[in-house]
Design a protein around this motif. Structure first.
Motif, PDB file in Angstrom:
ATOM      1  N   SER A  42     -95.641  11.441 -24.385  1.00 47.30           N
ATOM      2  CA  SER A  42     -94.816  10.659 -23.455  1.00 47.30           C
ATOM      3  C   SER A  42     -94.092   9.554 -24.199  1.00 47.30           C
ATOM      4  CB  SER A  42     -95.684  10.017 -22.372  1.00 47.30           C
ATOM      5  OG  SER A  42     -96.438  10.980 -21.706  1.00 47.30           O
TER       6      SER A  42
ATOM      7  N   VAL B  68     -91.188  10.880 -26.098  1.00 44.27           N
ATOM      8  CA  VAL B  68     -90.006  11.175 -25.282  1.00 44.27           C
ATOM      9  C   VAL B  68     -89.098   9.950 -25.234  1.00 44.27           C
ATOM     10  CG1 VAL B  68     -89.158  11.706 -22.960  1.00 44.27           C
ATOM     11  CG2 VAL B  68     -91.155  12.908 -23.851  1.00 44.27           C
TER      12      VAL B  68
ATOM     13  N   ALA C  63     -86.224  16.101 -25.618  1.00 43.49           N
ATOM     14  CA  ALA C  63     -86.325  17.117 -24.563  1.00 43.49           C
ATOM     15  C   ALA C  63     -87.467  18.081 -24.872  1.00 43.49           C
ATOM     16  CB  ALA C  63     -85.008  17.879 -24.426  1.00 43.49           C
ATOM     17  N   ALA C  64     -87.644  18.392 -26.161  1.00 45.59           N
ATOM     18  CA  ALA C  64     -88.741  19.285 -26.558  1.00 45.59           C
ATOM     19  C   ALA C  64     -90.089  18.629 -26.260  1.00 45.59           C
ATOM     20  CB  ALA C  64     -88.647  19.630 -28.039  1.00 45.59           C
ATOM     21  N   PHE C  65     -90.194  17.321 -26.530  1.00 45.30           N
ATOM     22  CA  PHE C  65     -91.443  16.607 -26.215  1.00 45.30           C
ATOM     23  C   PHE C  65     -91.713  16.647 -24.714  1.00 45.30           C
ATOM     24  CE2 PHE C  65     -90.770  14.258 -30.322  1.00 45.30           C
ATOM     25  CZ  PHE C  65     -91.907  14.760 -30.936  1.00 45.30           C
ATOM     26  N   LEU C  66     -90.641  16.434 -23.940  1.00 45.00           N
ATOM     27  CA  LEU C  66     -90.779  16.460 -22.482  1.00 45.00           C
ATOM     28  C   LEU C  66     -91.251  17.845 -22.025  1.00 45.00           C
ATOM     29  CD1 LEU C  66     -90.281  14.508 -20.097  1.00 45.00           C
ATOM     30  CD2 LEU C  66     -87.990  15.450 -19.893  1.00 45.00           C
ATOM     31  N   GLY C  67     -90.688  18.880 -22.639  1.00 44.30           N
ATOM     32  CA  GLY C  67     -91.089  20.247 -22.318  1.00 44.30           C
ATOM     33  C   GLY C  67     -92.530  20.541 -22.718  1.00 44.30           C
ATOM     34  N   LEU C  68     -92.996  19.868 -23.777  1.00 47.89           N
ATOM     35  CA  LEU C  68     -94.378  20.072 -24.229  1.00 47.89           C
ATOM     36  C   LEU C  68     -95.396  19.414 -23.303  1.00 47.89           C
ATOM     37  CD1 LEU C  68     -94.128  19.526 -28.123  1.00 47.89           C
ATOM     38  CD2 LEU C  68     -94.613  21.675 -26.953  1.00 47.89           C
ATOM     39  N   ILE C  69     -95.071  18.206 -22.757  1.00 46.93           N
ATOM     40  CA  ILE C  69     -96.046  17.566 -21.869  1.00 46.93           C
ATOM     41  C   ILE C  69     -95.986  18.113 -20.448  1.00 46.93           C
ATOM     42  CG2 ILE C  69     -96.987  15.271 -22.416  1.00 46.93           C
ATOM     43  CD1 ILE C  69     -94.345  14.084 -21.491  1.00 46.93           C
ATOM     44  N   TRP C  70     -94.811  18.554 -20.031  1.00 47.78           N
ATOM     45  CA  TRP C  70     -94.605  18.957 -18.628  1.00 47.78           C
ATOM     46  C   TRP C  70     -95.739  19.828 -18.065  1.00 47.78           C
ATOM     47  CZ3 TRP C  70     -91.224  16.472 -15.733  1.00 47.78           C
ATOM     48  CH2 TRP C  70     -90.939  16.962 -14.463  1.00 47.78           C
TER      49      TRP C  70
ATOM     50  N   ARG D   3     -98.712  20.075 -18.935  1.00 45.02           N
ATOM     51  CA  ARG D   3    -100.012  19.392 -18.968  1.00 45.02           C
ATOM     52  C   ARG D   3    -100.189  18.445 -17.782  1.00 45.02           C
ATOM     53  NH1 ARG D   3    -102.364  19.022 -24.294  1.00 45.02           N
ATOM     54  NH2 ARG D   3    -101.071  20.126 -25.778  1.00 45.02           N
ATOM     55  N   LEU D   4     -99.091  18.066 -17.131  1.00 50.02           N
ATOM     56  CA  LEU D   4     -99.160  17.057 -16.072  1.00 50.02           C
ATOM     57  C   LEU D   4     -99.522  17.698 -14.729  1.00 50.02           C
ATOM     58  CD1 LEU D   4     -96.038  14.942 -17.116  1.00 50.02           C
ATOM     59  CD2 LEU D   4     -98.421  14.695 -17.832  1.00 50.02           C
TER      60      LEU D   4
ATOM     61  N   LEU E  54    -102.759  12.380 -14.236  1.00 50.57           N
ATOM     62  CA  LEU E  54    -102.150  12.663 -15.543  1.00 50.57           C
ATOM     63  C   LEU E  54    -100.675  12.256 -15.560  1.00 50.57           C
ATOM     64  CD1 LEU E  54    -103.818  16.098 -16.376  1.00 50.57           C
ATOM     65  CD2 LEU E  54    -104.394  13.834 -17.275  1.00 50.57           C
TER      66      LEU E  54
ATOM     67  N   ALA F 262     -98.865   9.517 -18.065  1.00 47.55           N
ATOM     68  CA  ALA F 262     -97.614   9.751 -18.789  1.00 47.55           C
ATOM     69  C   ALA F 262     -96.615   8.624 -18.544  1.00 47.55           C
ATOM     70  CB  ALA F 262     -97.014  11.099 -18.382  1.00 47.55           C
TER      71      ALA F 262
END
Lengths: 106, 221
Positions: free
Chosen positions: A50, A53, B167-174, B176-177, B182, B186
């Motif tokens: 997070s 991001v 955007a890739a980081f956002l796609g990686l956590i999405w 998991r939430l 959770l 975030a």
């Protein structure tokens, strides 16, 4: 950052990440079975990713900067809400950001 | 092949190909961040953990110190230790094979192995090896393609590569939430990172969010 430093980043990251993986295969199961440790460990990726991001999308060095990248992140968010697959998320962010970047320059 | 469950092979290969294709994004991010094509490819071969690789490159790109980049990547790698803990008794390997198993102990190989539980222990083992080696193969192949592609393209911002990484980081956590808790973790982490940004050296706000993980994970919910 110098080429040497970049080699160090690559090498040290690889060594430490492999050490983490191997650790799990070597230590007795009871060692990492602590409940608190498990809970914290489960949250670490969420916290770091997070933070990444916003650090990558809204920050330049130590300043908060709202630019074309924010438009890209907005597109990514919209794609995620629309349940788009990962490549679509990344590509729509890149395309939107590039578009705004060029409109600004123009 | 006849000894393998068809379903396990299908699950493993589809994950390997889909996840491996993200390697293109990493290859591009590495070169856009100033790493050479060789360094970018070595990241994928040796680190072989997507989130850690993106983090190391991302911190460097945003002007962070080498130590911040390495620490963030290593912290993201701690979860692989817990995966190894779960996989070791299942695989029961020693010596050189154990080193190989360790290197391919990642989100996807562990995830597919665990998802094969209804098909039995043998399918779980096959799922681990097939997914791990499959992702390794495709991830490295696509990293090379992405790195060469980005090198040919030039200015990263002109092609939106600077927005593709967050955007890739956002796609990686999405994915998991899954719960409101959770999602709150975030949002708090994002707010915390932005709050300390003006006062901390670049890269440090990211590692600092470990505090959020410790505070919010300290007591059972």
């Amino acid at each position: 950052m110098s080429t040497t430093t970049m080699w160090i980043v690559m090498g040290a990251t690889s060594a430490l990440c492999f050490a983490m993986k191997l650790l799990g295969h070597l230590v007795p199961q009871s060692w990492l079975a602590n409940d608190r440790l498990q809970r914290i460990n489960a949250l670490i990726p969420i916290c770091l990713l997070s933070a990444l991001v916003v650090a990558e999308g809204l920050v330049l060095k130590t300043h908060i900067v709202l630019d074309h990248r924010l438009a890209g992140l907005g597109a990514a968010l919209a794609a995620l809400f629309a349940k788009a697959p990962f490549p679509v998320v990344v590509v729509s962010a890149a395309a939107t950001s590039a578009l705004v970047y060029h409109l600004h320059l123009g | 092949m006849s000894n393998l469950t068809r379903g396990t092979v299908r699950d493993s290969l589809s994950v390997a190909l889909t996840v491996g294709a993200y390697g293109t994004a990493f290859g591009a991010a590495g070169v856009a961040g100033g790493f050479s094509v060789l360094q970018t490819c070595l990241f994928s071969l040796l680190t072989f953990s997507g989130a850690s690789q993106f983090a190391a490159v991302g911190v460097v790109t945003s002007g962070g110190a080498a130590a911040s980049a390495i620490a963030t990547a290593a912290l993201l790698g701690t979860r692989n230790a817990l995966y190894g803990l779960q996989m070791a008794p299942l695989l029961g390997v020693k010596g050189g094979r154990r080193l190989v198993a360790a290197q391919i102990t990642i989100d996807e190989s562990t995830g597919v192995a665990l998802s094969q539980a209804p098909r039995g222990t043998r399918a779980m083992r096959e799922g681990f090896w097939l997914t791990g080696t499959g992702v390794f193969l495709f991830w490295n192949l696509f990293t090379l393609l992405g790195a060469l592609g980005a090198k040919a393209l030039g200015n990263p911002a002109s092609y939106g590569l600077d927005a593709a990484v967050p955007a890739a980081f956002l796609g990686l956590i999405w994915p998991r939430l899954q719960t409101n808790y959770l999602r709150m973790v975030a949002v708090v982490s994002m707010g915390f990172a932005l709050l300390v940004t003006p006062w901390f050296p670049a890269g440090l706000p990211i590692i600092a969010t470990t505090v959020v993980a410790v505070v919010m994970g300290w007591s059972a919910r």
